[in-house]
Design a protein around this motif. Structure first.
Motif, mmCIF file in Angstrom:
data_model
loop_
_atom_site.group_PDB
_atom_site.id
_atom_site.type_symbol
_atom_site.label_atom_id
_atom_site.label_comp_id
_atom_site.label_asym_id
_atom_site.label_seq_id
_atom_site.Cartn_x
_atom_site.Cartn_y
_atom_site.Cartn_z
ATOM 1 N N ARG B 44 0.867 -1.177 0.000
ATOM 2 C CA ARG B 44 0.000 0.000 0.000
ATOM 3 C C ARG B 44 0.900 1.222 0.000
ATOM 4 O O ARG B 44 1.638 1.451 0.947
ATOM 5 C CB ARG B 44 -0.935 -0.030 1.206
ATOM 6 N N LEU B 47 0.518 8.348 -1.501
ATOM 7 C CA LEU B 47 0.945 9.458 -2.364
ATOM 8 C C LEU B 47 0.007 10.647 -2.147
ATOM 9 O O LEU B 47 -1.212 10.477 -2.070
ATOM 10 C CB LEU B 47 0.894 9.046 -3.840
ATOM 11 N N SER B 48 0.601 11.835 -2.067
ATOM 12 C CA SER B 48 -0.216 13.026 -1.838
ATOM 13 C C SER B 48 -1.042 13.354 -3.073
ATOM 14 O O SER B 48 -0.630 13.088 -4.203
ATOM 15 C CB SER B 48 0.695 14.222 -1.543
ATOM 16 N N TYR B 64 8.079 10.324 -6.994
ATOM 17 C CA TYR B 64 9.487 10.158 -7.231
ATOM 18 C C TYR B 64 9.763 8.661 -7.299
ATOM 19 O O TYR B 64 9.369 7.912 -6.405
ATOM 20 C CB TYR B 64 10.257 10.796 -6.075
ATOM 21 N N PRO B 213 5.768 9.452 7.037
ATOM 22 C CA PRO B 213 6.297 8.253 7.696
ATOM 23 C C PRO B 213 5.828 6.997 6.964
ATOM 24 O O PRO B 213 4.970 7.086 6.077
ATOM 25 C CB PRO B 213 5.649 8.315 9.079
ATOM 26 N N LEU B 214 6.387 5.852 7.329
ATOM 27 C CA LEU B 214 5.896 4.592 6.758
ATOM 28 C C LEU B 214 4.423 4.451 7.097
ATOM 29 O O LEU B 214 4.003 4.758 8.198
ATOM 30 C CB LEU B 214 6.638 3.393 7.368
ATOM 31 N N PRO B 241 -1.629 14.265 7.682
ATOM 32 C CA PRO B 241 -0.159 14.331 7.752
ATOM 33 C C PRO B 241 0.404 15.714 8.089
ATOM 34 O O PRO B 241 1.600 15.832 8.282
ATOM 35 C CB PRO B 241 0.287 13.903 6.351
HETATM 36 C C1 LIG Z 1 1.176 10.816 3.452
HETATM 37 C C2 LIG Z 1 2.290 10.522 2.474
HETATM 38 C C3 LIG Z 1 2.310 11.186 1.266
HETATM 39 C C4 LIG Z 1 3.325 10.946 0.338
HETATM 40 N N1 LIG Z 1 3.283 11.595 -0.855
HETATM 41 C C5 LIG Z 1 4.208 11.323 -1.791
HETATM 42 C C6 LIG Z 1 4.142 11.928 -3.070
HETATM 43 O O1 LIG Z 1 3.226 12.691 -3.359
HETATM 44 N N2 LIG Z 1 5.091 11.632 -3.974
HETATM 45 C C7 LIG Z 1 6.111 10.767 -3.674
HETATM 46 O O2 LIG Z 1 6.942 10.537 -4.523
HETATM 47 N N3 LIG Z 1 6.198 10.175 -2.474
HETATM 48 C C8 LIG Z 1 5.267 10.417 -1.515
HETATM 49 N N4 LIG Z 1 5.348 9.784 -0.306
HETATM 50 C C9 LIG Z 1 6.460 8.862 -0.049
HETATM 51 C C10 LIG Z 1 6.188 7.532 -0.745
HETATM 52 O O3 LIG Z 1 5.111 6.898 -0.134
HETATM 53 C C11 LIG Z 1 7.412 6.620 -0.691
HETATM 54 O O4 LIG Z 1 8.403 7.200 -1.423
HETATM 55 C C12 LIG Z 1 7.110 5.261 -1.284
HETATM 56 O O5 LIG Z 1 6.311 4.522 -0.382
HETATM 57 C C13 LIG Z 1 8.340 4.484 -1.626
HETATM 58 O O6 LIG Z 1 7.960 3.188 -1.976
HETATM 59 P P1 LIG Z 1 8.883 2.248 -2.876
HETATM 60 O O7 LIG Z 1 8.406 0.845 -2.704
HETATM 61 O O8 LIG Z 1 8.923 2.757 -4.242
HETATM 62 O O9 LIG Z 1 10.314 2.425 -2.275
HETATM 63 P P2 LIG Z 1 11.023 1.636 -1.126
HETATM 64 O O10 LIG Z 1 12.354 1.226 -1.607
HETATM 65 O O11 LIG Z 1 10.121 0.601 -0.582
HETATM 66 O O12 LIG Z 1 11.169 2.753 -0.030
HETATM 67 C C14 LIG Z 1 12.032 3.849 -0.148
HETATM 68 C C15 LIG Z 1 11.805 4.725 1.053
HETATM 69 O O13 LIG Z 1 10.489 5.260 1.002
HETATM 70 C C16 LIG Z 1 9.890 5.223 2.265
HETATM 71 N N5 LIG Z 1 8.741 4.292 2.253
HETATM 72 C C17 LIG Z 1 8.736 2.971 1.940
HETATM 73 N N6 LIG Z 1 7.540 2.408 2.103
HETATM 74 C C18 LIG Z 1 6.739 3.392 2.538
HETATM 75 C C19 LIG Z 1 5.379 3.426 2.923
HETATM 76 N N7 LIG Z 1 4.602 2.343 2.891
HETATM 77 N N8 LIG Z 1 4.874 4.606 3.333
HETATM 78 C C20 LIG Z 1 5.643 5.719 3.374
HETATM 79 N N9 LIG Z 1 6.942 5.742 3.036
HETATM 80 C C21 LIG Z 1 7.488 4.583 2.633
HETATM 81 C C22 LIG Z 1 10.934 4.720 3.222
HETATM 82 O O14 LIG Z 1 11.588 5.806 3.823
HETATM 83 C C23 LIG Z 1 11.855 3.949 2.356
HETATM 84 O O15 LIG Z 1 13.141 3.851 2.879
HETATM 85 C C24 LIG Z 1 4.348 10.016 0.642
HETATM 86 C C25 LIG Z 1 4.318 9.345 1.866
HETATM 87 C C26 LIG Z 1 3.307 9.583 2.765
HETATM 88 C C27 LIG Z 1 3.267 8.825 4.065
#
Ligand SMILES: Cc1cc2nc3c(=O)[nH]c(=O)nc-3n(C[C@H](O)[C@H](O)[C@H](O)COP(=O)(O)OP(=O)(O)OC[C@H]3O[C@@H](n4cnc5c(N)ncnc54)[C@H](O)[C@@H]3O)c2cc1C
Ligand SMILES: Cc1cc2nc3c(=O)[nH]c(=O)nc-3n(C[C@H](O)[C@H](O)[C@H](O)COP(=O)(O)OP(=O)(O)OC[C@H]3O[C@@H](n4cnc5c(N)ncnc54)[C@H](O)[C@@H]3O)c2cc1C
Ligand code: SF4
Ligand code: SF4
Ligand code: FES
Ligand SMILES: [Mg+2]
Lengths: 457, 278
Positions: B44, B47-48, B64, B213-214, B241
């Motif tokens: 899950r 993303l904003s 990103y 956060p995660l 958030p």
């Molecule tokens: C409320 C909220 C809004 C966000 N909005 C955006 C956005 O608009 N655009 C964007 O590019 N990113 C956003 N992010 C961050 C985005 O969720 C993470 O970059 C993404 O989950 C990475 O997943 P991955 O499997 O590609 O990378 P992974 O290799 O799994 O993770 C890379 C890093 O991303 C972070 N991450 C991993 N899993 C999660 C998770 N389930 N939830 C949150 N962070 C995680 C950790 O710090 C991790 O080290 C948001 C996060 C939150 C909580």
């Protein structure tokens, strides 16, 4: 009287490393032998012990005649989720505790027979057209919501369930582990509810995606079965270090997101080597046994009272012990330590003092008994509270001082046309009590929509 | 299933996607987010919201490309579908007539800044926007930012423009010059939000950050998203958030975000190896 037929199980050595079901289920011979023990009482106590009133002697009689299809048909008159109940009902406190045989001998294994009928009886689908023209929205697809929906559909109503997650089932899907309740069973029973004509809208977070007020406009009645899903924490220093999970997070990652199959599935989890689970209930046992199965070298249950006070089912405590979970009783964590990730847990030893309001003896700290436990993963399993998300969004909805929704015995809330039931009304309870609440509400919804009348005199 | 109706690469590794999701489009507010699950095996992914159109029934995100889930999502084309899309989640950003506000954004944070600036303007605020990037190629939607804001400042880390540096440096400068600012909003990576909060702290200007956060469920059920704000533990998915950047425990946030890096790294390498052709 012949003895109660034992449930075949995977051996502890084998099962502590796999996620397959522990209890393997009765064979046909087992089921016939056990069914034969039932006296077919005229005034059966067992039925009174079942919160949904399954016609137990009748279904057991059908099994005795070798007719599992008929047995399942009889069960489903009262219970839409028998494969689930047969597995996870605390039967020793419910139907089985009221069986006449329980007084002198061992009671009939009603749950195991129910499971047998559900697993081997052929499904009897009764899809129906909506005939009454009333539309009902159910919020939450846990046992309370599913039961309420199924019963209303059987009465001919048009029912839609709104579920926040991407899978239906509530705790059955995200909480109770695969090795106690296979998700294929949950899926089959959810499919049965769908086959009755119930629509299930996933990814629908009520209070966010749609408001309760919107539902009130579009539907004739609403049932809230949203569970008591918010995790409680200990509120001690260091609790927000990495590697410290709520039981909900830990189990959700494993069950709903299938982290036990990582990296084939994308959701990761810390596979701890030395894991401490804090709590003494069924949830703690589930978390501890899951940690073992992920490959932990040592798993501790850390509980501040003694074993006698543990709220977990005896059977689950036995299972956990057989599998090698270590019990640290009369032990209470006071702080976590670590740098980024948790490395150790400070604990104190406890002793039991005077009984408290709940009647259980109150644990008090033993002076000077502090010690440190090295761990790399901690799971907090000390209970849950109602999630305020929906409740906040309904102005005027009365809650109790525990944050649960205030309902009367029919499930009516303080707001006309909104019913509630299950954990959201009682706090964490059982699958079958949630189903009972769903059933009572379905009955009342149907009669109120027909006859109206004063809402809550 | 939710169809992708638009996909566009905005900058190196930054992608805009538009999904058909009428229910969410009708309820969305600035500051909220979605949870995407790409396929049966997917996690899950929060993303904003970077935009929505209730008439067309569509929602936009900007992300990103970082690890498995974002790579999986990036490999989809227009017309493809994602399996699940839940939202809008989180508490909407508190918007009212503050007076003079700064919106600082960078990286994927440019996405959620767009609807935020729009509603700040609708509420009668004077909005100065500062967008940061390492170089010009990391800045996108510059025209939209410019036309929505009263004033736009583009700051570039490599110094290749009239205002070199980063958003936090801009804000220090701007506040020291005695400009009136009633509130600051920041959208970007945790590091950027932290340094911007540090920059405004000495001036006591309330700085609202959008924490990442995660997360797992995004509905308050698991506690994965817990953050410390003003010494209290809060769940970012239901209490946030948005939080006050001066009260956030940033060290704890970044530590908790690193909890699973080993696993994430493994997952990403395996995915790349199996999907090199995509
Ligand atoms: C409320 C909220 C809004 C966000 N909005 C955006 C956005 O608009 N655009 C964007 O590019 N990113 C956003 N992010 C961050 C985005 O969720 C993470 O970059 C993404 O989950 C990475 O997943 P991955 O499997 O590609 O990378 P992974 O290799 O799994 O993770 C890379 C890093 O991303 C972070 N991450 C991993 N899993 C999660 C998770 N389930 N939830 C949150 N962070 C995680 C950790 O710090 C991790 O080290 C948001 C996060 C939150 C909580
Ligand atoms: C790990 C664990 C093990 C357990 N083991 C047993 C056992 O062996 N035997 C037993 O009898 N009981 C057991 N229980 C307790 C039992 O599972 C619960 O009492 C029961 O599931 C409560 O049912 P419910 O329908 O009220 O709520 P839940 O099962 O909690 O379902 C609520 C549903 O509502 C959804 N929801 C919440 N908010 C929203 C919203 N805003 N919009 C839409 N949907 C929403 C949730 O996602 C969830 O799917 C266990 C519980 C846990 C956590
Ligand atoms: S539903 Fe549960 S309580 Fe009722 S008969 Fe079946 S096992 Fe017993
Ligand atoms: S009380 Fe026991 S013996 Fe009697 S009908 Fe029920 S299960 Fe059979
Ligand atoms: S993501 Fe699970 S509680 Fe916030
Ligand atoms: Mg990931």
């Amino acid at each position: 009287m012949s003895p109660r037929v034992k449930m075949p199980k995977q051996t502890p050595e084998l099962r502590r490393r796999n996620f397959s079901e522990v209890a393997l289920g009765y064979s046909k011979e087992d089921a016939l032998r056990e069914a034969d023990r039932c006296l077919g009482c005229k005034k059966p106590g067992c039925v009174e012990g079942c919160p949904v009133g399954v016609e137990i002697p009748q279904f057991i009689d059908a099994l005795r005649r070798g007719d599992a299809d008929e047995a399942l048909r009889i069960i489903k008159r009262r219970n839409s989720l028998p494969g689930i109940c047969g597995r996870v009902c605390p039967q020793e406190e419910q139907c089985e505790s009221r069986c006449v045989l329980a007084r002198k001998d061992e009671p009939i294994a009603i749950g195991r027979l129910e499971r047998y009928a559900a697993d081997f009886g052929r499904d009897c689908r009764r899809a129906r057209e909506s005939t009454k023209g009333k539309r009902i929205a159910i919020v939450g697809s846990g046992p309370a919501g599913l039961t309420c929906a199924a019963d209303l559909a059987l009465m001919g109503h048009d029912v839609t369930i709104f579920e926040a997650l991407h899978e239906a089932g509530g705790v059955l899907t995200y909480g109770i582990p695969e090795f106690r309740l296979p998700k294929s069973i949950v899926k089959r029973e959810v499919d049965y509810v769908r086959s009755l004509g119930v629509k299930i809208e996933l990814d629908a977070v009520v209070g966010r995606t749609v408001g309760v007020q919107d539902l009130l406009r579009e539907y004739d009645a609403i049932f809230l079965g949203i569970g008591a899903g918010a995790p409680r924490f200990l509120n001690i220093p260091g609790e927000n270090l990495g590697g410290i999970y709520s039981a909900n997070e830990y189990l959700t990652r494993i069950n709903l997101m299938k982290a036990y199959m990582f990296p084939d599935f994308d959701t990761p989890i810390n596979k701890g080597r030395k894991v401490a689970v804090i709590g003494g209930g069924n949830v703690a046992m589930d978390a501890a046994r899951s940690a073992l199965r992920l490959g932990a070298v040592e798993v501790h249950i850390v509980y501040r009272r003694s074993e006698a006070e543990m709220p977990a089912r005896l059977e689950e405590i036995e299972n956990a012990k057989e599998e090698g979970v270590i019990f640290d009783l009369l032990t209470n964590p006071v702080a976590f330590e670590g740098d980024g990730m948790v490395r150790a847990m400070e604990c104190v030893r406890m002793e039991l003092g005077e009984p408290d309001a709940s009647g259980r003896r109150r644990p008090v700290e033993k002076k000077g008994s502090e010690f440190t436990m090295e761990i790399d993963t901690a799971i907090i399993a000390i209970g849950t509270t109602p999630n305020p998300l929906v409740l906040r969004s309904v102005p005027g909805l009365r809650t109790t001082r525990w944050g649960t929704v205030d309902v009367d015995e029919r499930g009516r809330t303080s707001i006309e046309r909104i019913w509630a039931g299950g954990d959201i009304a009682t706090g964490s309870a059982t699958v079958i009590s949630a189903m009972g609440a769903g059933k009572r509400a379905a009955f009342d919804i149907d009669s109120w929509l027909r006859d109206g009348g004063e809402w809550r005199p | 299933m939710y169809r992708i109706c638009e996909k566009e690469v905005l900058a190196p590794n930054i992608i805009h996607m538009c999904f058909e999701a009428p229910r969410i489009a009708g309820a969305a507010r600035p500051g909220q987010f979605l949870i995407v699950r790409v396929d049966e095996r997917g996690e899950r992914l929060p993303l904003s919201l970077a935009g929505w159109d209730p008439e067309k029934g569509t929602v936009d995100v900007v992300f990103y490309v970082l690890g498995t889930s974002t790579m999986k999502l990036a490999s989809l084309k227009e017309g493809d579908c994602v399996l699940n899309l839940a939202g809008p989640l989180g508490e909407p950003t508190e918007i009212s007539h503050f007076g003079d506000v700064i919106c600082a954004c960078g990286c994927f944070g440019i996405g959620p800044a767009i609807p935020l600036i729009k509603s700040l303007k609708d509420a009668g605020n004077r909005v100065v926007t500062v967008v940061e990037g390492r170089s010009r190629s990391f800045i996108f939607w510059e025209d939209r930012l410019r036309s929505l804001s009263d004033k736009l400042h583009v700051v570039l880390g490599d110094g290749s423009c009239s205002e070199p540096g980063w958003a936090n440096e801009f804000i220090s400068r701007y506040l020291s010059e005695g400009n009136r600012v009633d509130r600051i909003f920041v959208h970007g990576c945790p590091f950027m939000m932290m340094v911007v909060s540090e920059a405004s702290r000495p001036f006591g200007v309330k700085t609202v950050v959008s924490l990442t956060p995660l997360m797992v469920d995004g509905t308050g059920m698991c506690g994965a998203c817990r953050v410390e704000v003003g010494g209290e533990t809060r769940f970012a998915c239901v209490d946030g958030p948005d939080f006050d950047g001066h009260l956030v425990n940033w060290r704890m946030l970044t530590n908790r975000m690193k909890q699973l890096v080993g696993e994430e790294d493994l997952s990403q390498r395996l995915w790349e190896r199996r999907n090199w052709h995509r």
